[in-house]
Design an enzyme around this catalytic site. Sequence first.
Site, PDB file in Angstrom:
ATOM      1  CB  CYS A   1       4.713  -5.613   9.626  1.00 55.74           C
ATOM      2  SG  CYS A   1       5.370  -4.989  10.906  1.00 55.74           S
TER       3      CYS A   1
ATOM      4  CB  CYS B   1      -1.075  -2.575  13.179  1.00 53.46           C
ATOM      5  SG  CYS B   1      -0.249  -2.002  11.473  1.00 53.46           S
TER       6      CYS B   1
ATOM      7  CD  GLU C   1      -2.777  -1.032   2.472  1.00 55.09           C
ATOM      8  OE1 GLU C   1      -2.508  -0.047   3.357  1.00 55.09           O
ATOM      9  OE2 GLU C   1      -3.825  -1.913   2.648  1.00 55.09           O
TER      10      GLU C   1
ATOM     11  CB  CYS D   1      -1.197   0.783   9.183  1.00 58.30           C
ATOM     12  SG  CYS D   1       0.341   1.041   9.017  1.00 58.30           S
TER      13      CYS D   1
ATOM     14  CB  SER E   1       4.590   3.202  17.152  1.00 61.23           C
ATOM     15  OG  SER E   1       4.523   3.635  15.875  1.00 61.23           O
TER      16      SER E   1
HETATM   17  N1  SAH Z   1       6.266  -0.087  12.216  1.00 60.15           N
HETATM   18  C1  SAH Z   1       6.323   1.312  12.140  1.00 60.15           C
HETATM   19  C2  SAH Z   1       5.887   2.172  11.049  1.00 60.15           C
HETATM   20  C3  SAH Z   1       4.510   1.723  10.699  1.00 60.15           C
HETATM   21  S1  SAH Z   1       2.715   2.063  11.495  1.00 60.15           S
HETATM   22  C4  SAH Z   1       5.712   1.949  13.533  1.00 60.15           C
HETATM   23  O1  SAH Z   1       5.197   0.949  14.215  1.00 60.15           O
HETATM   24  O2  SAH Z   1       6.035   2.886  13.745  1.00 60.15           O
HETATM   25  C5  SAH Z   1       2.869   3.655  11.759  1.00 60.15           C
HETATM   26  C6  SAH Z   1       1.558   4.262  12.539  1.00 60.15           C
HETATM   27  O3  SAH Z   1       0.547   3.804  12.045  1.00 60.15           O
HETATM   28  C7  SAH Z   1       1.634   3.654  13.936  1.00 60.15           C
HETATM   29  O4  SAH Z   1       2.316   4.051  14.842  1.00 60.15           O
HETATM   30  C8  SAH Z   1       0.224   3.831  14.218  1.00 60.15           C
HETATM   31  O5  SAH Z   1       0.024   5.130  15.019  1.00 60.15           O
HETATM   32  C9  SAH Z   1      -0.451   3.782  13.064  1.00 60.15           C
HETATM   33  N2  SAH Z   1      -1.573   2.823  12.763  1.00 60.15           N
HETATM   34  C10 SAH Z   1      -1.436   1.596  12.601  1.00 60.15           C
HETATM   35  N3  SAH Z   1      -2.741   1.041  12.746  1.00 60.15           N
HETATM   36  C11 SAH Z   1      -3.539   2.095  13.063  1.00 60.15           C
HETATM   37  C12 SAH Z   1      -4.845   1.888  13.288  1.00 60.15           C
HETATM   38  N4  SAH Z   1      -5.727   0.791  13.170  1.00 60.15           N
HETATM   39  N5  SAH Z   1      -5.574   3.028  13.880  1.00 60.15           N
HETATM   40  C13 SAH Z   1      -4.855   4.232  14.063  1.00 60.15           C
HETATM   41  N6  SAH Z   1      -3.405   4.338  13.680  1.00 60.15           N
HETATM   42  C14 SAH Z   1      -2.749   3.118  13.274  1.00 60.15           C
END
Ligand code: SAH
Length: 341
Positions: A105, A112, A85, A329, A211
């Site tokens: 991942c 996520c 994506e 994500c 995060s």
């Molecule tokens: N692996 C890395 C980068 C990818 S995720 C990390 O963990 O930082 C980046 C951000 O996407 C995460 O910090 C989270 O804040 C956001 N994210 C992922 N799933 C989400 C969801 N269901 N709702 C809101 N934010 C989400």
Amino acid sequence: MKILSDYSLDELYNILADYKKFRAKQIFDSIIQGKDYNETNLPKSMIDNLKSEYILKPIEIFKVLISKDGTKKYLLKLHDNNLIECVFLKQNYGNTICMSTQVGCRMGCKFCASTQNGLIRNLTPGEMLSTISIVNADNGKCTDRNFTNIVLMGSGEPFDNYDNVVKWLELITDENGFNVSERNISLSTCGLVDKIYEFAELKYNITLCISLHATDDETRKMIMPIANRYTIQEIIKALKYYISKNNRRVVFEYCLIKDTNDSFEDVKKLSVLTKGLNCHINVICLNPNGGSLKATTKKEAYAFVNKLNELGVSATLRRSQGNDIEGACGMLRAKTLKGNA
Ligand code: SAH
């Protein structure tokens, strides 16, 4: 098969030493413009030779969803048919591209969608560069740069694909190519502490985002398995080191999850954790992905941020874009793999 966009211009000069020198630059330009062989002015004989060994365009657009707010979500198909994506966010201060660093991942964060089927494979530097080229070309002239910022906040953990991400940084900031300023790049990690130290030594002027999503290790362990390996205090110590080397403000991402990490107790603990640290907190409302975790309301989220501000903590509620098109994500890919998109 090898991928031509994995190579820097200097490396292309070496690989293509049998051809006239300007051919390497021509190929490098085609990579940046997101072109495939048939869209270049390369001689047919050269194309035939290269084609047997090298892919020029490793990514195709598979599907695009356009949100009411202008956000575009891309599902991109890699040369081996894997899907990734990428999101193009239209913003007043310049457009942002949010991109993936891995197919899937393996970090296993509960909220996520990217991690639901585990890690399939790492993206190569060239696949990440071509992600940008293809999305850029779809949003204006391919010879222009139609974006300002790049955030590594799509699927995958950038520091779990460390070497390729560092090589990509070299390619994307190359003045012969997109020439993106380091300051316009944000890298988000779930907090691989060893890599934060390693990355600090490279002194890239990018924004490092962490995060965090919890204010104590027990809660963090419940939603982020990586918390079993590194404590919050170890992360903070690594960030202090990073800031001492780079003098850059770090950003915490904090996704509010109902009755999990959204109490005023958490506000207080956040203010203690971040005391004296050059940082900002990006508070995000959870985009529920069908699991047991529920979102905190918008109203409560504003109250959370206001309380943080009252305690002197720099924090804002991140405006969420593209909610109507599976903006968070890995959601679109997960749905497509399940056959529901
Ligand atoms: N692996 C890395 C980068 C990818 S995720 C990390 O963990 O930082 C980046 C951000 O996407 C995460 O910090 C989270 O804040 C956001 N994210 C992922 N799933 C989400 C969801 N269901 N709702 C809101 N934010 C989400």
